[in-house]
Design an enzyme around this catalytic site. Structure first.
Site, PDB file in Angstrom:
ATOM      1  N   LYS A 201       0.851  -1.182   0.000  1.00 40.16           N
ATOM      2  CA  LYS A 201       0.000   0.000   0.000  1.00 40.16           C
ATOM      3  C   LYS A 201       0.892   1.240   0.000  1.00 40.16           C
ATOM      4  CE  LYS A 201      -4.274   0.957   2.539  1.00 40.16           C
ATOM      5  NZ  LYS A 201      -4.835   0.861   3.900  1.00 40.16           N
TER       6      LYS A 201
HETATM    7  C1  E4P Z   1      -8.171   1.912   3.811  1.00 40.22           C
HETATM    8  O1  E4P Z   1      -7.438   1.066   3.342  1.00 40.22           O
HETATM    9  C2  E4P Z   1      -7.979   2.548   5.110  1.00 40.22           C
HETATM   10  O2  E4P Z   1      -7.271   1.667   5.929  1.00 40.22           O
HETATM   11  C3  E4P Z   1      -9.263   2.853   5.825  1.00 40.22           C
HETATM   12  O3  E4P Z   1     -10.398   2.477   5.085  1.00 40.22           O
HETATM   13  C4  E4P Z   1      -9.323   4.209   6.418  1.00 40.22           C
HETATM   14  O4  E4P Z   1     -10.551   4.360   7.092  1.00 40.22           O
HETATM   15  P1  E4P Z   1     -10.801   5.519   8.158  1.00 40.22           P
HETATM   16  O5  E4P Z   1     -11.015   6.782   7.406  1.00 40.22           O
HETATM   17  O6  E4P Z   1     -12.047   5.089   8.873  1.00 40.22           O
HETATM   18  O7  E4P Z   1      -9.583   5.569   9.030  1.00 40.22           O
END
Ligand code: E4P
EC number: 2.2.1.2
Length: 217
Positions: A83
């Site tokens: 990522k």
């Molecule tokens: C995506 O890969 C992120 O880890 C995640 O969806 C972020 O979500 P949040 O905005 O609730 O922290």
């Protein structure tokens, strides 16, 4: 539609995976912090449980350092997806890592323009953040619709991974638009089973059944 679980909580992943509801997992530095675990250790454990892609996020700011971290992360298990953030350096890292044959999830996407660049850089997944856009009174779901339209116009193969999901409606709305994948916290996935009329109906059936005085077994 594929279901990814947005957590580094191994017990929660295991519970959903046993029900066949986990096609993959996404983690990020905040989720690793929340788990209280070592990133390499917990990610390995998750990869051993789940067959599908498990996103592990780089933390460096420069492309060459992201690539180095990505190359280290992919050694954890064959189902690791690297990522990277949607910055210019992140796009460079995406291009290199995807050219090496690794799956790449480009995260922190907040515009259709960013999503186009991620597709051009060879991203396997683009992660538009619905909830964080809603938080600042933008329309997160509209972004999913825009990316779907653009990717379909040009047959981009990058999968739309609807992220930052906060509610059951986010999941059903993203599904209607045609997001390829959703990633949601375990509690939101479990909440999909709830309906007030289900509870009410069950209460009635249970009460009426008691009045029959019967037993099935
Ligand atoms: C995506 O890969 C992120 O880890 C995640 O969806 C972020 O979500 P949040 O905005 O609730 O922290």
């Amino acid at each position: 539609m594929k279901f990814f679980v947005d957590t580094a909580d191994v017990a929660a992943i295991r519970e959903l995976n046993d029900l066949g509801m986990v096609d993959g997992v996404t983690t990020n530095p905040s989720l690793i912090l929340k788990s209280g675990r070592d990133i390499l250790e917990v990610t390995k454990e998750i990869c051993d449980i789940v067959e599908g892609p498990v996103s592990a996020e780089v933390v460096a700011a420069k492309a060459e350092d992201m690539i180095r971290e990505g190359e280290h992360l992919v050694k954890i298990a064959p189902n690791i997806t690297v990522k990277v953030p949607l910055t210019w350096d992140g796009l460079k890292a995406c291009k290199v890592l995807s050219s090496q044959g690794h799956k790449v999830n480009v995260t922190l996407c907040f515009s259709a323009a960013q999503a186009i660049l991620a597709a051009k850089a060879g991203a396997t997944f683009i992660s538009p953040f619905i909830g964080r856009l809603d938080d600042i009174n933008f329309d997160g779901m509209e972004l999913i619709a825009q990316i779907r339209e653009i990717y379909d116009n040009y047959d981009f193969q990058t999968q739309i991974l609807a992220a930052s999901i906060r509610s059951v409606n986010h999941i059903t709305d993203a599904a209607r638009i045609g997001a390829d994948v959703i990633t949601a916290p375990p509690a939101v996935i479990k909440a999909m089973a709830n309906h007030v009329l289900t509870d009410k109906g069950l209460e009635q059936f249970t009460a009426d059944w008691a009045k029959t005085g019967q037993k099935i077994v």
